[in-house]
Every structure is written in C-alpha cells, then in structure tokens.
Motif scaffolding. Structure first.
Motif, PDB file in Angstrom:
ATOM      1  N   THR A 103      15.539 -12.566   2.882  1.00  0.00           N
ATOM      2  CA  THR A 103      17.092 -12.529   3.744  1.00  0.00           C
ATOM      3  C   THR A 103      17.640 -13.724   4.078  1.00  0.00           C
ATOM      4  O   THR A 103      17.112 -15.019   4.210  1.00  0.00           O
ATOM      5  N   LEU A 104      18.913 -13.613   3.912  1.00  0.00           N
ATOM      6  CA  LEU A 104      19.855 -15.048   3.941  1.00  0.00           C
ATOM      7  C   LEU A 104      20.839 -15.100   4.912  1.00  0.00           C
ATOM      8  O   LEU A 104      21.418 -13.809   5.207  1.00  0.00           O
ATOM      9  N   ILE A 105      21.072 -16.021   5.409  1.00  0.00           N
ATOM     10  CA  ILE A 105      22.285 -16.218   6.634  1.00  0.00           C
ATOM     11  C   ILE A 105      23.282 -16.913   5.979  1.00  0.00           C
ATOM     12  O   ILE A 105      24.330 -17.152   6.785  1.00  0.00           O
ATOM     13  N   HIS A 106      23.585 -17.199   4.912  1.00  0.00           N
ATOM     14  CA  HIS A 106      24.609 -18.069   4.453  1.00  0.00           C
ATOM     15  C   HIS A 106      24.838 -17.805   2.857  1.00  0.00           C
ATOM     16  O   HIS A 106      23.875 -18.012   2.145  1.00  0.00           O
ATOM     17  N   PRO A 107      25.950 -17.636   2.316  1.00  0.00           N
ATOM     18  CA  PRO A 107      26.296 -17.437   0.857  1.00  0.00           C
ATOM     19  C   PRO A 107      25.700 -18.658   0.181  1.00  0.00           C
ATOM     20  O   PRO A 107      25.450 -18.492  -1.016  1.00  0.00           O
ATOM     21  N   ALA A 108      25.769 -19.783   0.869  1.00  0.00           N
ATOM     22  CA  ALA A 108      25.157 -21.141   0.119  1.00  0.00           C
ATOM     23  C   ALA A 108      23.807 -20.893  -0.349  1.00  0.00           C
ATOM     24  O   ALA A 108      23.259 -21.599  -1.125  1.00  0.00           O
TER      25      ALA A 108
ATOM     26  N   ALA B 295      11.490 -24.162  -1.136  1.00  0.00           N
ATOM     27  CA  ALA B 295      10.042 -24.322  -0.829  1.00  0.00           C
ATOM     28  C   ALA B 295       9.706 -23.075  -0.468  1.00  0.00           C
ATOM     29  O   ALA B 295       8.538 -22.251  -0.962  1.00  0.00           O
ATOM     30  N   GLU B 296      10.547 -22.603   0.415  1.00  0.00           N
ATOM     31  CA  GLU B 296      10.032 -21.314   1.383  1.00  0.00           C
ATOM     32  C   GLU B 296      10.155 -20.039   0.422  1.00  0.00           C
ATOM     33  O   GLU B 296       9.327 -18.966   0.561  1.00  0.00           O
ATOM     34  N   CYS B 297      11.258 -19.969  -0.386  1.00  0.00           N
ATOM     35  CA  CYS B 297      11.322 -18.819  -1.195  1.00  0.00           C
ATOM     36  C   CYS B 297      10.282 -18.807  -2.331  1.00  0.00           C
ATOM     37  O   CYS B 297       9.740 -17.984  -2.498  1.00  0.00           O
ATOM     38  N   ILE B 298       9.744 -19.830  -2.702  1.00  0.00           N
ATOM     39  CA  ILE B 298       8.649 -20.095  -3.706  1.00  0.00           C
ATOM     40  C   ILE B 298       7.203 -19.466  -3.045  1.00  0.00           C
ATOM     41  O   ILE B 298       6.603 -18.603  -3.585  1.00  0.00           O
ATOM     42  N   GLN B 299       7.208 -19.854  -1.687  1.00  0.00           N
ATOM     43  CA  GLN B 299       6.073 -19.419  -0.929  1.00  0.00           C
ATOM     44  C   GLN B 299       6.165 -18.005  -0.776  1.00  0.00           C
ATOM     45  O   GLN B 299       5.222 -17.106  -1.062  1.00  0.00           O
ATOM     46  N   GLY B 300       7.193 -17.502  -0.384  1.00  0.00           N
ATOM     47  CA  GLY B 300       7.219 -15.974  -0.274  1.00  0.00           C
ATOM     48  C   GLY B 300       7.371 -15.181  -1.586  1.00  0.00           C
ATOM     49  O   GLY B 300       6.562 -14.168  -1.509  1.00  0.00           O
ATOM     50  N   ARG B 301       7.795 -15.821  -2.758  1.00  0.00           N
ATOM     51  CA  ARG B 301       7.581 -14.957  -4.001  1.00  0.00           C
ATOM     52  C   ARG B 301       6.032 -15.210  -4.599  1.00  0.00           C
ATOM     53  O   ARG B 301       5.647 -14.067  -4.969  1.00  0.00           O
ATOM     54  N   ASP B 302       5.325 -16.242  -4.264  1.00  0.00           N
ATOM     55  CA  ASP B 302       4.021 -16.278  -4.596  1.00  0.00           C
ATOM     56  C   ASP B 302       3.223 -15.386  -3.602  1.00  0.00           C
ATOM     57  O   ASP B 302       2.163 -14.868  -4.443  1.00  0.00           O
ATOM     58  N   MET B 303       3.763 -14.931  -2.325  1.00  0.00           N
ATOM     59  CA  MET B 303       2.722 -14.312  -1.623  1.00  0.00           C
ATOM     60  C   MET B 303       3.176 -12.904  -2.086  1.00  0.00           C
ATOM     61  O   MET B 303       2.171 -11.966  -1.833  1.00  0.00           O
ATOM     62  N   GLY B 304       4.101 -12.492  -2.685  1.00  0.00           N
ATOM     63  CA  GLY B 304       4.479 -10.836  -3.102  1.00  0.00           C
ATOM     64  C   GLY B 304       5.808 -10.467  -2.530  1.00  0.00           C
ATOM     65  O   GLY B 304       6.000  -9.067  -3.129  1.00  0.00           O
ATOM     66  N   PHE B 305       6.438 -11.123  -1.725  1.00  0.00           N
ATOM     67  CA  PHE B 305       7.871 -10.406  -1.242  1.00  0.00           C
ATOM     68  C   PHE B 305       8.638 -10.377  -2.377  1.00  0.00           C
ATOM     69  O   PHE B 305       8.653 -10.978  -3.382  1.00  0.00           O
TER      70      PHE B 305
ATOM     71  N   ALA C 185       1.076  -1.177  -0.023  1.00  0.00           N
ATOM     72  CA  ALA C 185      -0.065  -0.099  -0.058  1.00  0.00           C
ATOM     73  C   ALA C 185       0.990   1.165  -0.061  1.00  0.00           C
ATOM     74  O   ALA C 185       0.518   2.208  -0.693  1.00  0.00           O
ATOM     75  N   ALA C 186       1.718   1.092   0.662  1.00  0.00           N
ATOM     76  CA  ALA C 186       3.029   2.264   0.671  1.00  0.00           C
ATOM     77  C   ALA C 186       4.180   2.154  -0.214  1.00  0.00           C
ATOM     78  O   ALA C 186       4.671   3.556  -0.508  1.00  0.00           O
ATOM     79  N   GLY C 187       3.955   1.425  -1.069  1.00  0.00           N
ATOM     80  CA  GLY C 187       4.905   1.432  -2.108  1.00  0.00           C
ATOM     81  C   GLY C 187       6.555   1.008  -1.656  1.00  0.00           C
ATOM     82  O   GLY C 187       7.610   1.589  -2.323  1.00  0.00           O
ATOM     83  N   LEU C 188       6.463   0.215  -0.720  1.00  0.00           N
ATOM     84  CA  LEU C 188       7.942  -0.105   0.025  1.00  0.00           C
ATOM     85  C   LEU C 188       8.354  -1.458  -0.707  1.00  0.00           C
ATOM     86  O   LEU C 188       7.500  -2.332  -1.448  1.00  0.00           O
ATOM     87  N   VAL C 189       9.766  -1.731  -0.543  1.00  0.00           N
ATOM     88  CA  VAL C 189      10.348  -2.998  -0.763  1.00  0.00           C
ATOM     89  C   VAL C 189       9.888  -3.806   0.618  1.00  0.00           C
ATOM     90  O   VAL C 189       9.940  -3.417   1.800  1.00  0.00           O
ATOM     91  N   ILE C 190       9.855  -5.147   0.371  1.00  0.00           N
ATOM     92  CA  ILE C 190       9.615  -5.889   1.517  1.00  0.00           C
ATOM     93  C   ILE C 190      10.251  -7.387   1.158  1.00  0.00           C
ATOM     94  O   ILE C 190       9.837  -7.847   0.262  1.00  0.00           O
ATOM     95  N   VAL C 191      11.312  -7.754   2.224  1.00  0.00           N
ATOM     96  CA  VAL C 191      11.763  -9.157   1.983  1.00  0.00           C
ATOM     97  C   VAL C 191      11.492 -10.045   3.155  1.00  0.00           C
ATOM     98  O   VAL C 191      11.237  -9.567   4.173  1.00  0.00           O
ATOM     99  N   ASP C 192      11.593 -11.250   2.875  1.00  0.00           N
ATOM    100  CA  ASP C 192      10.895 -12.287   3.707  1.00  0.00           C
ATOM    101  C   ASP C 192      12.287 -12.643   4.676  1.00  0.00           C
ATOM    102  O   ASP C 192      13.102 -12.152   4.858  1.00  0.00           O
ATOM    103  N   GLY C 193      11.845 -13.346   5.709  1.00  0.00           N
ATOM    104  CA  GLY C 193      12.479 -13.590   6.800  1.00  0.00           C
ATOM    105  C   GLY C 193      13.732 -14.583   6.506  1.00  0.00           C
ATOM    106  O   GLY C 193      13.335 -15.244   5.110  1.00  0.00           O
TER     107      GLY C 193
END
Length: 285
Positions: A212-217, A198-208, A177-185
């Motif tokens: 955010t990532l904790i490891h280069p892998a 699977a979690e990336c696909i879920q987040g993408r399909d939701m609209g994220f 609604a505010a035109g912001l970037v939003i990234v998943d956990g």
C-alpha cells in the motif's frame, strides 16, 4: 481477470473527497486504488466524500485498476451510511478498518451484499484472530495497517521491522491458507526511495502480493519490486523446459543451474510466468 489472480504490486490510497486526486488516479500506473472515506477525510467532509467518490466511480475511466473503497467502521457515526453508499458504487470491493472478528464482516456484508470484502488488519486482537477472519466466505483480501498496529503495540520504528514481523507473519499465514490477496502496510517517508525499496523487497520476500502506498512517487519502486525480475522469468522458463524434457525421458526431476527441479518448482515457475503475463496485459491496457 479474477481478483485473486491479478497483480497487486501497487495499491495507492486516494482521498475520496479530493476530486483532483481522483482524476489523477485514472492515469497512474497502479494495480489497485483504495478510495478512502476513513482516515484521509475530515469529519465535516464525510458526507461530501461519499457523493464525490460515487460520482467519480460512475464517471469511470479507472481502466483495469482494482477499485476498493475503505469505509469508516460500523461502530462510528459514518460507517453505516458509507456501507450503504458503497453498495451502490461501481467498485470491486469494500475495505473495512480494524477488523478483529468475523462478526464485523457479517455486519458489513449484510449491507453490501455480494460485494467482496477486504479487511484492514491493524490491531493486536486482529493479529490473534487473523486465521478465523481469513476464512470468512466474503473476504477476498487483507491490508496491513502497520501505522495503527505500531501504535497499538507501542513499537518503535526500525528499518528491519523486527517488532512487526510476528504480526505480519500471522496475517500472511492466514491469507495464504485461505487463498486471499494480502498487501503490506505503507511506508511513511515518501521521499526516501532507498528505504521504500528495502521495505518492498522485505515484503516481497516474505510473500506479500504488493505494497500500500501514500504517494504517487512510490508507485514505480513498488511495481518493480513486486514484479518478477527478468532473471526470474528466464529461470522459470528454463525450469519448465528442463522438467518437461526430463518427464519425456521418463525421469521425475531435472537439473537447472546445478539445482534440482521438481514439481513444486515448476508450479512456482508457472505462477511467475502467469504473473508476468498479467502485468503485460495491464500495461498494454
């Protein structure tokens, strides 16, 4: 490239205190980096982390990657000094943890000035106030802090993230609604490629916009999941061509693959092509 119009497929946390990790980040194919002065830095390393990170950012070499610095909350003994340091750093945004009110954003902006602010959304009150938080004039992005949120909710981990969906959706609605970037956990099991995908696909399909990532892998999986697929790009081009031909013939709709194509579909198609082009530009750089 405007911060809101560029890709945020992969947003990697890097400890601000680790010189080797900071150096490695310069060569990783990520869209953005969160340089962390908060959770990833031990208490007795807080001051050194500010200096180490400030030096690394002055040296540069991070290319087109968006540079976001996560500070400690202003209610901690380190937060104010962090904000003062970040105001002098060569970065693109300051990330504030546990945002629940616009007053918190006012407080940090009084120190960091015109620097764009990103908000960690990771508490129940933050979820309930997401719409108000998102309208703050200095806010440019939201980051889901799903680990802290899960702890606060006393939720159990489930692959479908059912206990988290209301919270994710509230923040998504507020950000869009505010035109912001939003990234998943983050996804904690960094060796579980299938679970991450699977979690990336879920987040993408939701609209994220990304993950955010904790490891280069984890980078390649996120980059692939949040980029337009080749078939999406092909369909977008065909939709635009068909609609333009229909308009030239005096018609308001077109048909592609047995489906109606209207203005709204063409707008989405153009966004897909713009995102694909932006990714190509980043990759070429």
């Amino acid at each position: 490239m405007d911060m809101r119009n560029r890709p945020y497929r992969s947003v990697l946390y890097i400890p601000g205190s680790k010189s080797r990790a900071l150096d490695k980040a310069r060569s990783l194919p990520v869209d953005a980096i969160i340089f962390d002065l908060e959770d990833a830095v031990a208490v007795d390393e807080k001051a050194n982390a500010r200096a180490t990170l400030g030096h690394a950012l002055t040296e540069g070499g991070f290319g087109a990657r968006v540079k976001i610095v996560r500070i400690n909350g202003l209610d901690t003994e380190w937060g104010r000094a962090d904000a003062q340091a970040v105001a002098q750093m060569d970065c693109d945004a300051v990330l504030l943890p546990k945002v629940e009110t616009t007053a918190q954003l006012d407080a940090v902006s009084s120190i960091t000035g015109d620097l764009p602010i990103w908000a960690m959304m990771e508490t129940p009150r933050g979820m309930l106030n997401a719409a108000e938080v998102a309208e703050h004039p200095k806010l440019a992005g939201m980051v889901m802090g799903t680990n802290d949120l899960g702890k606060e909710l006393q939720a159990r981990f489930r692959p479908d993230r059912l206990p988290m969906l209301t919270s994710l959706s509230l923040c998504l609605l507020a950000a869009k609604a505010a035109g912001l970037v939003i990234v998943d956990g983050v996804y904690n099991a960094f060796k579980d490629d299938d679970g991450l995908k699977a979690e990336c696909i879920q987040g993408r399909d939701m609209g994220f916009d990304g993950k955010t990532l904790i490891h280069p892998a984890q980078v390649e999986i996120a980059n692939t999941a949040f980029a337009p697929a080749p078939e999406e790009i092909d369909l977008a081009r065909r939709q635009i061509d068909a609609f333009e031909q229909a308009q030239a013939a005096g018609q308001g709709v077109a048909v592609v693959d047995g489906r109606i194509v209207e203005n709204l579909h063409v707008a989405t198609a153009r966004e897909i092509l713009a995102k694909s082009k932006a990714i190509e530009t980043i990759n070429a750089g």
